[in-house]
Design a protein around this motif. Structure first.
Motif, mmCIF file in Angstrom:
data_model
loop_
_atom_site.group_PDB
_atom_site.id
_atom_site.type_symbol
_atom_site.label_atom_id
_atom_site.label_comp_id
_atom_site.label_asym_id
_atom_site.label_seq_id
_atom_site.Cartn_x
_atom_site.Cartn_y
_atom_site.Cartn_z
ATOM 1 N N ARG A 12 3.564 -11.206 19.399
ATOM 2 C CA ARG A 12 4.611 -10.239 19.757
ATOM 3 C C ARG A 12 5.095 -9.565 18.478
ATOM 4 N NH1 ARG A 12 9.127 -12.677 23.022
ATOM 5 N NH2 ARG A 12 9.272 -10.588 23.869
ATOM 6 N N VAL A 13 4.923 -8.272 18.399
ATOM 7 C CA VAL A 13 5.247 -7.557 17.166
ATOM 8 C C VAL A 13 6.656 -6.958 17.180
ATOM 9 C CG1 VAL A 13 2.863 -7.042 16.575
ATOM 10 C CG2 VAL A 13 4.169 -5.415 17.952
ATOM 11 N N THR A 14 7.512 -7.434 18.064
ATOM 12 C CA THR A 14 8.849 -6.857 18.166
ATOM 13 C C THR A 14 9.699 -7.078 16.928
ATOM 14 O OG1 THR A 14 9.629 -8.843 19.282
ATOM 15 C CG2 THR A 14 8.894 -7.024 20.686
ATOM 16 N N LYS A 15 9.351 -8.038 16.094
ATOM 17 C CA LYS A 15 10.105 -8.280 14.863
ATOM 18 C C LYS A 15 9.258 -7.959 13.634
ATOM 19 C CE LYS A 15 13.282 -11.600 16.747
ATOM 20 N NZ LYS A 15 13.988 -12.842 16.556
ATOM 21 N N SER A 16 8.312 -7.064 13.775
ATOM 22 C CA SER A 16 7.406 -6.733 12.675
ATOM 23 C C SER A 16 7.668 -5.347 12.109
ATOM 24 C CB SER A 16 5.950 -6.831 13.170
ATOM 25 O OG SER A 16 5.647 -8.141 13.536
ATOM 26 N N GLN A 17 8.923 -4.866 12.210
ATOM 27 C CA GLN A 17 9.253 -3.574 11.630
ATOM 28 C C GLN A 17 9.133 -3.673 10.115
ATOM 29 O OE1 GLN A 17 11.324 -5.514 13.370
ATOM 30 N NE2 GLN A 17 12.381 -4.389 14.956
ATOM 31 N N HIS A 18 8.758 -2.556 9.506
ATOM 32 C CA HIS A 18 8.647 -2.547 8.052
ATOM 33 C C HIS A 18 8.705 -1.114 7.562
ATOM 34 C CE1 HIS A 18 7.830 -4.164 4.156
ATOM 35 N NE2 HIS A 18 6.695 -3.534 4.018
ATOM 36 N N CYS A 19 9.094 -0.945 6.323
ATOM 37 C CA CYS A 19 9.000 0.381 5.714
ATOM 38 C C CYS A 19 8.431 0.217 4.317
ATOM 39 C CB CYS A 19 10.353 1.085 5.681
ATOM 40 S SG CYS A 19 11.536 0.413 4.534
ATOM 41 N N ARG A 20 7.897 1.293 3.838
ATOM 42 C CA ARG A 20 7.370 1.299 2.483
ATOM 43 C C ARG A 20 7.685 2.644 1.857
ATOM 44 N NH1 ARG A 20 1.992 2.269 5.060
ATOM 45 N NH2 ARG A 20 1.454 4.385 4.441
ATOM 46 N N ALA A 21 7.615 2.692 0.553
ATOM 47 C CA ALA A 21 7.881 3.920 -0.185
ATOM 48 C C ALA A 21 6.563 4.598 -0.524
ATOM 49 C CB ALA A 21 8.655 3.605 -1.460
ATOM 50 N N GLU A 22 6.591 5.914 -0.498
ATOM 51 C CA GLU A 22 5.459 6.712 -0.974
ATOM 52 C C GLU A 22 5.993 7.747 -1.953
ATOM 53 O OE1 GLU A 22 2.405 6.505 2.820
ATOM 54 O OE2 GLU A 22 3.443 8.396 2.426
ATOM 55 N N VAL A 23 5.199 8.037 -2.961
ATOM 56 C CA VAL A 23 5.555 9.024 -3.965
ATOM 57 C C VAL A 23 4.404 10.017 -4.073
ATOM 58 C CG1 VAL A 23 4.650 7.596 -5.863
ATOM 59 C CG2 VAL A 23 6.397 9.326 -6.349
ATOM 60 N N TYR A 24 4.739 11.292 -4.289
ATOM 61 C CA TYR A 24 3.703 12.312 -4.426
ATOM 62 C C TYR A 24 3.356 12.474 -5.902
ATOM 63 C CZ TYR A 24 0.934 16.448 -3.702
ATOM 64 O OH TYR A 24 -0.112 17.332 -3.655
ATOM 65 N N LEU A 25 2.100 12.202 -6.218
ATOM 66 C CA LEU A 25 1.606 12.333 -7.589
ATOM 67 C C LEU A 25 0.658 13.529 -7.642
ATOM 68 C CD1 LEU A 25 0.913 8.545 -8.207
ATOM 69 C CD2 LEU A 25 2.922 9.875 -8.898
ATOM 70 N N THR A 26 0.882 14.414 -8.588
ATOM 71 C CA THR A 26 0.171 15.682 -8.655
ATOM 72 C C THR A 26 -1.337 15.543 -8.494
ATOM 73 O OG1 THR A 26 1.910 16.569 -10.067
ATOM 74 C CG2 THR A 26 -0.183 17.761 -10.044
ATOM 75 N N ASP A 27 -1.958 14.646 -9.223
ATOM 76 C CA ASP A 27 -3.418 14.521 -9.185
ATOM 77 C C ASP A 27 -3.939 13.651 -8.043
ATOM 78 O OD1 ASP A 27 -3.636 16.151 -11.414
ATOM 79 O OD2 ASP A 27 -3.726 14.466 -12.821
ATOM 80 N N TYR A 28 -3.041 13.000 -7.294
ATOM 81 C CA TYR A 28 -3.479 12.030 -6.281
ATOM 82 C C TYR A 28 -2.921 12.270 -4.892
ATOM 83 C CZ TYR A 28 -4.655 9.665 -10.614
ATOM 84 O OH TYR A 28 -5.155 9.371 -11.853
#
Length: 145
Positions: free
Chosen positions: A105-121
């Protein structure tokens, strides 16, 4: 998300020796890993009140707190950054219960992550919470390129 005041001051201090966007992203990442911690007593994913975290010097929390701190500091340093929210649907490949689903049961599997924009990537993940959970500096997961 605030990017002025203590957030801006902190970001400028962290990135003072960085010239490129990759160097800034890495400096902020390293600072998060070195100065924050996962607090298992934080309710849910946390609230992400980064101004309070910096002013109070209470740098513990969960994914919404630590990733919001990365995003806010990155934006204050002039880097495009965002939080990505979702649900973990698979077990952790590294065996960390808290990084994957803990049951069918994935009801407690919330998550967040950060993303950053890198010019060359382009958009790159930066997951300070993952490293903040580890007691080993060798387990750091720097921004993906």
């Amino acid at each position: 998300m605030p990017t002025d005041g203590i957030v801006k001051t902190t970001a400028m201090e962290i990135t003072r020796n960085s010239k490129t966007d990759v160097q800034k992203a890495q400096a902020i990442y390293d600072w998060i890993v070195d100065n924050t911690f996962r607090n298992p007593k934080t309710r849910g994913c946390g609230v992400g009140d980064i101004r309070f975290m910096l002013e109070s010097k209470d740098l513990g929390g969960k994914c919404a707190d630590l990733n919001a701190l990365y995003v806010g500091l990155a934006r204050a340093a002039g880097l495009p950054a965002r939080d990505v929210y979702g649900i973990r649907v698979a077990k952790s490949e590294l065996g960390y219960k808290s990084l994957g689903t803990s049951s069918e049961r994935v009801t407690k599997s919330q998550h967040c992550r950060a993303e950053v924009y890198l010019t060359d990537y382009g958009w790159s993940r930066s997951i300070p919470l993952t490293s903040a959970k580890s007691s080993s500096k060798n387990a750091r997961q720097p921004p993906a390129r």
